[in-house]
Design a protein around this motif. Structure first.
Motif, mmCIF file in Angstrom:
data_model
loop_
_atom_site.group_PDB
_atom_site.id
_atom_site.type_symbol
_atom_site.label_atom_id
_atom_site.label_comp_id
_atom_site.label_asym_id
_atom_site.label_seq_id
_atom_site.Cartn_x
_atom_site.Cartn_y
_atom_site.Cartn_z
ATOM 1 N N VAL A 81 -24.974 9.351 9.030
ATOM 2 C CA VAL A 81 -24.968 9.879 10.393
ATOM 3 C C VAL A 81 -23.730 9.306 11.079
ATOM 4 C CG1 VAL A 81 -26.158 9.984 12.616
ATOM 5 C CG2 VAL A 81 -27.482 10.029 10.478
ATOM 6 N N LEU A 82 -22.759 10.164 11.387
ATOM 7 C CA LEU A 82 -21.548 9.711 12.054
ATOM 8 C C LEU A 82 -21.782 9.586 13.553
ATOM 9 C CD1 LEU A 82 -18.587 11.622 10.359
ATOM 10 C CD2 LEU A 82 -19.246 9.240 10.072
ATOM 11 N N VAL A 83 -21.139 8.603 14.143
ATOM 12 C CA VAL A 83 -21.267 8.352 15.582
ATOM 13 C C VAL A 83 -19.860 8.213 16.158
ATOM 14 C CG1 VAL A 83 -22.285 6.889 17.353
ATOM 15 C CG2 VAL A 83 -23.391 7.073 15.112
ATOM 16 N N THR A 84 -19.527 8.972 17.218
ATOM 17 C CA THR A 84 -18.202 8.892 17.808
ATOM 18 C C THR A 84 -18.216 9.354 19.247
ATOM 19 O OG1 THR A 84 -15.885 9.569 17.559
ATOM 20 C CG2 THR A 84 -17.565 11.202 17.044
ATOM 21 N N ALA A 85 -17.177 8.995 19.962
ATOM 22 C CA ALA A 85 -17.064 9.388 21.363
ATOM 23 C C ALA A 85 -16.416 10.764 21.517
ATOM 24 C CB ALA A 85 -16.254 8.345 22.131
ATOM 25 N N LYS A 86 -15.894 11.331 20.427
ATOM 26 C CA LYS A 86 -15.128 12.564 20.530
ATOM 27 C C LYS A 86 -15.751 13.690 19.712
ATOM 28 C CE LYS A 86 -10.732 10.248 21.435
ATOM 29 N NZ LYS A 86 -9.330 10.060 21.011
ATOM 30 N N GLN A 87 -16.092 14.781 20.380
ATOM 31 C CA GLN A 87 -16.676 15.948 19.729
ATOM 32 C C GLN A 87 -15.713 16.579 18.726
ATOM 33 O OE1 GLN A 87 -19.857 17.189 20.344
ATOM 34 N NE2 GLN A 87 -19.507 18.614 18.653
ATOM 35 N N ASP A 100 -25.672 14.210 9.773
ATOM 36 C CA ASP A 100 -25.690 14.577 11.192
ATOM 37 C C ASP A 100 -24.520 13.893 11.881
ATOM 38 O OD1 ASP A 100 -26.478 15.797 13.544
ATOM 39 O OD2 ASP A 100 -28.557 15.128 13.409
ATOM 40 N N TYR A 101 -24.313 14.251 13.144
ATOM 41 C CA TYR A 101 -23.151 13.828 13.904
ATOM 42 C C TYR A 101 -23.584 13.570 15.337
ATOM 43 C CZ TYR A 101 -18.373 14.240 15.823
ATOM 44 O OH TYR A 101 -17.188 14.018 16.450
ATOM 45 N N LEU A 102 -23.480 12.336 15.796
ATOM 46 C CA LEU A 102 -23.918 11.961 17.131
ATOM 47 C C LEU A 102 -22.715 11.641 18.020
ATOM 48 C CD1 LEU A 102 -26.879 9.567 16.241
ATOM 49 C CD2 LEU A 102 -26.953 12.020 16.715
ATOM 50 N N VAL A 103 -22.749 12.126 19.249
ATOM 51 C CA VAL A 103 -21.670 11.882 20.202
ATOM 52 C C VAL A 103 -22.118 10.816 21.202
ATOM 53 C CG1 VAL A 103 -20.187 12.912 21.966
ATOM 54 C CG2 VAL A 103 -20.828 14.245 19.950
ATOM 55 N N LYS A 104 -21.290 9.808 21.403
ATOM 56 C CA LYS A 104 -21.585 8.737 22.348
ATOM 57 C C LYS A 104 -21.469 9.252 23.781
ATOM 58 C CE LYS A 104 -19.612 5.170 19.304
ATOM 59 N NZ LYS A 104 -18.582 4.113 19.191
ATOM 60 N N PRO A 105 -22.252 8.719 24.715
ATOM 61 C CA PRO A 105 -23.331 7.744 24.513
ATOM 62 C C PRO A 105 -24.544 8.399 23.859
ATOM 63 C CG PRO A 105 -23.283 8.433 26.803
ATOM 64 C CD PRO A 105 -22.101 9.079 26.146
ATOM 65 N N VAL A 106 -25.070 7.772 22.841
ATOM 66 C CA VAL A 106 -26.166 8.343 22.060
ATOM 67 C C VAL A 106 -27.495 8.063 22.759
ATOM 68 C CG1 VAL A 106 -27.336 8.356 19.835
ATOM 69 C CG2 VAL A 106 -24.855 7.988 19.939
ATOM 70 N N SER A 107 -28.276 9.102 22.976
ATOM 71 C CA SER A 107 -29.613 8.917 23.532
ATOM 72 C C SER A 107 -30.605 8.664 22.400
ATOM 73 C CB SER A 107 -30.046 10.157 24.322
ATOM 74 O OG SER A 107 -30.274 11.254 23.448
#
Length: 233
Positions: A81-87, A100-107
């Motif tokens: 699961v990647l996490v980043t501030a940039k879509q 999956d791909y999560l955009v910060k801030p992650v809920s």
């Protein structure tokens, strides 16, 4: 419920890393296996201990999350699961076949969705038949597939479409599960959305191959492995 999934958190931002660690601890189906503050540190950990799930930041100095994934060889691979501030990294992320791909801030709600997606993908594989075929559930019934007749498999959101010379079977599964169930000596992943039977390939070009009348794409990360497989036949 089964054994908890071991999660490794990798993020150079201390606040984001702490938040992901807390999310993991809250979830009854997860356990925190470790936490790294850089891609280099994570690479060293992964060399000896592969978790079930990798929660991985994209933008990190020295070795980014995507560079870390591309540097990984064969063997056991975690769900990612990647996490980043940039879509903007979304397209590149799925080229390396993340879950999956999560955009910060992650809920926490979005985190739960990502973990559920991982757990669905880790469900048991389709069952092999005693004679080397494969049973798949399609249209409410179990159908035996003769693997010699399968030409290629195509991803369709939360389903896969199995193509034979005479029929197509829509199966509720993932590419990862089906890939694990297919005999590795006969099939190869050539793109995040395609698995092909090697002896059905009629032609290979720079970024595509031909099976029957269909032209299928070859992903950049899969091409070297495909060519290596073809050369050994």
């Amino acid at each position: 419920m089964g054994s908890p999934l071991r999660c490794l958190v990798v993020d150079d931002d201390a606040v984001s890393r702490t938040l992901l660690e807390e999310f993991v601890r809250r979830h009854e189906a997860l356990v925190l296996a470790g936490s790294c503050s850089s891609g280099v540190e994570a690479a060293n950990v992964l060399a000896t201990d592969v978790p079930d799930v990798l929660l991985l930041d994209v933008e990190m100095p020295e070795l980014s999350g995507i560079e870390l994934l591309r540097s990984r060889g064969g063997g056991d691979q975690p769900a990612v699961v990647l996490v980043t501030a940039k879509q903007e990294y979304a397209v590149e992320a799925f080229e390396v076949d993340v879950d999956d791909y999560l955009v910060k801030p992650v809920s926490y709600a979005r985190f739960l969705q990502a973990i559920e997606r991982v757990r669905t993908r880790r469900a048991p594989e389709p069952a092999p038949a005693s004679d080397g075929g494969l049973f798949v559930k399609t249209e409410g019934r179990l159908v035996r597939l003769d693997l010699d007749t399968v030409q290629y498999v195509e991803a369709q959101d939360d389903y896969v479409l199995i193509h034979t010379a005479t029929a197509r079977h829509l199966v509720h599964s993932t590419m990862k599960k089906l890939e694990a169930a297919l005999p590795a000596e006969a099939f190869a992943r050539v793109h995040r959305s395609y698995i092909v039977r090697l002896d059905q390939i009629a032609d290979i070009e720079d970024h595509s191959l031909v099976i029957g009348r269909q032209v299928l794409p070859i992903g950049a990360t899969y091409r070297p492995r495909l060519l290596a497989r073809i050369q050994t036949l």
